[in-house]
Structure formats: structure tokens, C-alpha cells
Design an enzyme around this catalytic site. Structure first.
Site, PDB file in Angstrom:
ATOM      1  N   GLU A 173       0.686  -0.928   0.017  1.00 53.07           N
ATOM      2  CA  GLU A 173       0.006   0.242   0.053  1.00 53.07           C
ATOM      3  C   GLU A 173       0.912   1.302  -0.007  1.00 53.07           C
ATOM      4  O   GLU A 173       0.482   2.286   0.627  1.00 53.07           O
ATOM      5  CB  GLU A 173      -1.041  -0.047   0.931  1.00 53.07           C
ATOM      6  N   GLU A 292      -5.620  -8.586  -0.213  1.00 54.46           N
ATOM      7  CA  GLU A 292      -6.423  -7.953   0.813  1.00 54.46           C
ATOM      8  C   GLU A 292      -7.772  -7.764   0.502  1.00 54.46           C
ATOM      9  O   GLU A 292      -8.010  -7.233  -0.412  1.00 54.46           O
ATOM     10  CB  GLU A 292      -5.680  -6.756   1.524  1.00 54.46           C
TER      11      GLU A 292
END
Length: 507
Positions: A173, A292
Site C-alpha cells: 500500500e 487483501e
């Protein structure tokens, strides 16, 4: 009763299911590791301190690959802290989740645990506070046989054979301002490209996952994907996607439509990958790693009250309801609908932290509602994804229009002569009559219809009542004239399994 139709034919298919789409995720966060998979002194713990009651629940899910060690955690992690004699390992301030990391568990121990649950490891490297050097050294430590500094260090730690970890994530991320070492797309694309080159020079057999956007809500999406792929395209194999959904407005109909956002997310990333492929005149196709995904919102308020610098405090411990399980079911269907491009995925996470499995300290382990759709998909969703023709009533919500009441997909496992339908009835009020045209599957009969439902959409499993919401079998409908007609209860997850009749001739 509302009606829906589904037409299936084995000649019309999306692609083969990559078994890694049923992967999961363990991060050094909350009680995922300490108190989750690892609790020395627990009645079920083995000689390494791993809870075998948890191991058994994980084994049942047949998870092929597990992402580790993060997550936000990895962007501040020095992997060297987690290897070697435990008594010499440093305690660190863990800045992502504001806890103390003891480093009792590290790379080698996690590899040992993954073997216990019959899973491979998807290892993430720190591209937040660390650099190319740390990444290539970790590959050398894990994968090089011996005869070099880092591989010999592994041998000295008691692991003569290399771990041979095949799949690696290039950070996590990195588009997020919350990330330690947050970077612009240009900055991340540059370091990811260079790290990828050096990691593959150490071990040319590995495959690499480039960090994509943290969600469709990011202001840089999908320009981030276009920029980082343009720099790293020829050195990576996958790009990641992350998404979580929640029902903060207590609007069940809207919440159950969340997977439409997931569908659009996948479509946009695929389109961006193919744009960069065309721009670069490349023959290589980038696939997707949805590493995710889950429902996450129940624990947000309690997480704000955690005392900083605790060791393994309860964090992100969502207790899931039936409606959460239905959303997880629709998300699984979204992943399968793009089996041609989504080759890996990780349910985030696996134990205690937004997880299908929960534990109590010194006590038992139990299954959350979301455990069951994941179990069914992993167990029965292996084979070729068919491209169904579906006709369904639709509804509108505040965020979505034309939401099909029926969300469904079918998997054909030719080797085992099995056909499986996964179906969710999103209707908050009524059962749905489903007509399935299976004339393309002559001599197939229904052998099981599993349903997960409850009169209370907010019903959940707890340590005190772990079986409040569990699947059950319903009366099997018969195929008549090449059609199956069956009832899907309101707000239900359904698994309808067909098998070729015993003694029938195979053509």
C-alpha cells in the site's frame, strides 16, 4: 415468489481456477500471531508453541498460500530482527499499529507454521523504510542453498535447506499516506522496478507482486497503476488490489451490493494493465493478486481505545454477522468471475484479526460466520469457472443501481465429474426460485444443497455460542428435463453440488 434463471454449458467458460485464489494473510498485528497461531503454554500447543487447535481449523480451509508479515507492519519491519536466537532478538516500537513487537516469531518460524497448515508463503519485503539491499538479502537468506553470507546465516540458524519461497510482494500500500515510507507513484515505481531486478537476479525462479492502489477511493486510482506498471512492467508478474467493505449505515440491501464495487475495481485494473501492455508493445500479460479483501468495520470504535505500546493487544477483532458472511460470499464470486486474470487472493486476515477463526487465551478456537463461505469455495471451487447466462430481478440502493438479487457462479471440475454452483440471494424479504438450465450436463444429478442462513441477519457466532450460524443441508431438488428448480431462502449463501450419475457413460 421472485424467479431467476441461470444457464450453464461446459463449453462456455472464463478460465481455470488458480488454487492460490483461496489464499489468506497473517500480519504482525493484534492477536494474529501472538495469541492466535502462537501461544506457548496453551493446552493444544506443540513443542514450538503453535496452537494445534488453530492449525486444524486452518487445515480444513485448504489454504494454499499465506501472505506474511504484512500489511502496514512490513513497511517498518527489519527482517533481520526476526531471525537467529530468540534471546538476542530486539524488541521494537511497531509504528504502523503502535504496539511493541517482540520478534519471537519471524521468517523461519512462520515458514515452519505454514508447513504445519500445508501452505506456501507469500513473503512481503519492506520498501517503506528499507531498500533494494534488504530485499535482495532476504531472498538470498530464504532461497539460496548455501555458500554465501546470508544463506550460510540461515544454515547457522538451523535451516540447512532453503525455504524456496516463490511469491514475493514488493512492499504494501505504498500509495497510502498512512504508510511508513509512503511514496509517489514515480518514487515507488522506480524502487520497485530496481528491487524486482535484483531479487530476480538472486533467484530467477521467483514471481513478484507490484503494490497497486489501496482501494478505488484513492485519489490516485487508477493513475497509480498506470504509472508504476509503466516503470516495472517487464520485471513483475502481478499487481495487487485491496478492498474492505462495511455496513456503517446499517443498510443491509446496500451493503450486500458491495461486490459490484469489487467487480468494477477488478475491471478497471485489468483494463489499466492491458493499456500499459499495449503502450509498451509487450507480449507479457500482468495478472492480479487481490491480496487483501474482507469485511472490516465492527471493531473501528474499540480499536481507537487501545493503549499504545501494548504487546499483542486485541485489535481489529470484528465479530461477523450473517450479512457479513453473505458479502464475503459475493466477494468470492467476484474473484471467481475473473478467474482469467485474478490468479491469487488473500482473505485478510486468518486468525483473530478481521478473521474467520477466533481464539480465546488459554481457551478454545471457534469459527466465525465468514469461515463457511470461504470453506465451501476452497473445498468445492476448484476446476473451470463457467460463464453463466443469468436473468435476475434487480433493485437499487443509495450507492448502486441494477443490483441483481441473484449473485452466482458455477465451477466445473471435469476430473472429478463435479459441477458446483455458489449462489447468494440478496433479497431482504423473500425467497428466490432459481431455475438452472443444465442440459449441457447430461446424466448429472444434485447430490447436496448447503445453505447458510438465519432469521436474524445480525446473528453471529461467539466463544459462548459458536454454532449460532452454521450451514445446513436442505432437501435436494431433482433435475427434470435438463432443468433444476430450487428455492434459495432470503438472505442466504447456497452451495448446490452436482455429480455425474454412477454408471453413466462418459463421452
Amino acid at each position: 415468489m421472485k424467479k431467476a434463471k441461470m444457464v450453464l454449458d461446459k463449453e462456455f467458460h472464463v478460465g481455470e481456477v488458480d488454487y492460490r485464489v483461496y489464499g489468506s494473510f497473517i500480519e504482525h498485528l493484534g492477536r494474529a500471531v501472538y495469541g492466535g497461531i502462537y501461544e506457548p503454554g496453551h493446552p493444544s500447543a506443540n513443542e514450538d508453541g503453535f496452537r494445534m487447535d488453530v492449525v486444524e481449523l486452518v487445515r480444513a480451509l485448504q489454504i494454499p498460500i499465506i501472505r506474511y508479515p504484512g500489511g502496514n507492519f512490513v513497511s517498518g519491519y527489519n527482517w533481520e530482527d526476526g531471525v537467529g536466537p530468540r534471546e538476542q532478538r530486539r524488541r521494537r516500537l511497531e509504528l504502523a499499529w503502535r504496539t511493541i513487537e517482540t520478534n519471537e516469531i519471524g521468517t523461519n518460524e512462520f515458514v515452519d507454521w505454514a508447513k504445519l497448515v500445508n501452505a506456501k508463503v507469500m513473503m512481503a519485503v519492506n520498501l517503506g523504510t528499507r531498500d533494494i539491499d534488504a530485499a535482495r538479502n532476504l531472498v538470498e537468506y530464504c532461497n539460496h542453498p548455501n555458500g554465501s553470507y546470508w544463506s550460510d546465516l540461515r544454515v547457522s540458524h538451523g535451516y540447512r535447506q532453503p525455504h524456496s519461497i516463490k511469491t514475493w510482494c514488493l512492499g504494501n500500500e505504498m500509495d497510502g499516506p498512512w504508510q511508513i515510507g509512503h511514496k509517489t507513484a514515480q518514487e515507488y515505481g522506480r524502487i520497485a522496478s530496481e528491487a524486482a531486478k535484483s531479487m530476480k537476479w538472486v533467484d530467477p525462479s521467483i514471481e513478484l507482486v507490484l503494490a497497486g492502489s489501496s482501494g478505488t477511493q484513492m485519489p490516485t486510482f487508477p493513475e497509480w497503476e498506470a504509472t508504476v506498471l509503466d516503470q516495472a512492467y517487464e520485471h513483475v508478474d502481478y499487481i495487487s488490489l485491496h478492498t474492505y467493505y462495511g455496513n456503517r449505515d446499517n443498510d443491509t440491501a446496500n451493503f450486500l451490493a458491495s461486490s459490484l464495487n469489487m467487480d468494477e475495481f477488478i475491471h478497471t485494473v485489468v483494463s489499466t494493465c492491458d493499456y500499459v501492455k499495449a503502450k509498451r508493445r509487450s507480449k507479457k500479460t500482468i495478472h492480479l493478486s487481490f491480496d487483501e479483501w474482507n469485511v472490516w468495520y465492527h471493531s473501528n470504535e474499540s480499536d481507537r481505545k487501545i493503549e499504545p505500546w501494548s504487546i499483542a493487544p486485541p485489535q481489529l477483532e470484528d465479530i461477523y454477522t450473517l450479512e457479513d458472511a453473505l458479502v464475503v460470499g459475493t466477494m468470492l464470486i467476484s474473484l471467481l468471475k475473473r478467474a482469467d486474470r485474478v490468479k491469487m487472493a488473500s482473505l485478510a486476515q486468518l486468525v483473530n484479526v478481521i478473521a474467520p477463526i477466533m481464539t480465546t487465551q488459554d481457551g478454545g478456537a471457534w469459527k466465525q460466520t465468514i469461515y463457511y463461505p470461504f470453506l465451501h469455495a476452497s473445498r468445492y471451487g476448484r476446476g473451470k469457472v463457467l460463464r453463466p447466462a443469468i436473468s435476475s430481478p434487480k433493485y437499487d440502493t443509495k450507492d448502486f443501481t441494477d443490483v441483481p438479487i441473484l449473485e452466482a457462479i458455477a465451477i466445473f471440475n471435469e476430473a472429478h465429474e463435479e459441477l458446483t454452483i455458489f449462489a447468494v440471494n440478496r433479497d431482504v424479504n423473500e425467497a428466490l426460485l432459481l431455475d438452472v438450465d443444465v442440459r449441457g450436463f447430461a446424466n448429472y444429478e444434485v447430490v447436496e444443497h448447503i445453505v447458510l442462513q438465519n432469521d436474524d441477519v445480525k446473528a453471529c457466532n461467539t466463544a459462548e455460542n459458536p454454532t449460532a450460524v452454521v450451514p445446513h443441508n436442505v432437501e435436494i431438488a431433482q433435475v427434470d428435463g435438463g432443468h433444476l428448480q430450487c428455492c434459495l431462502p432470503r438472505l442466504s449463501w447456497n452451495v448446490i453440488r452436482f455429480h455425474k450419475k454412477t454408471g453413466s457413460v462418459r463421452h
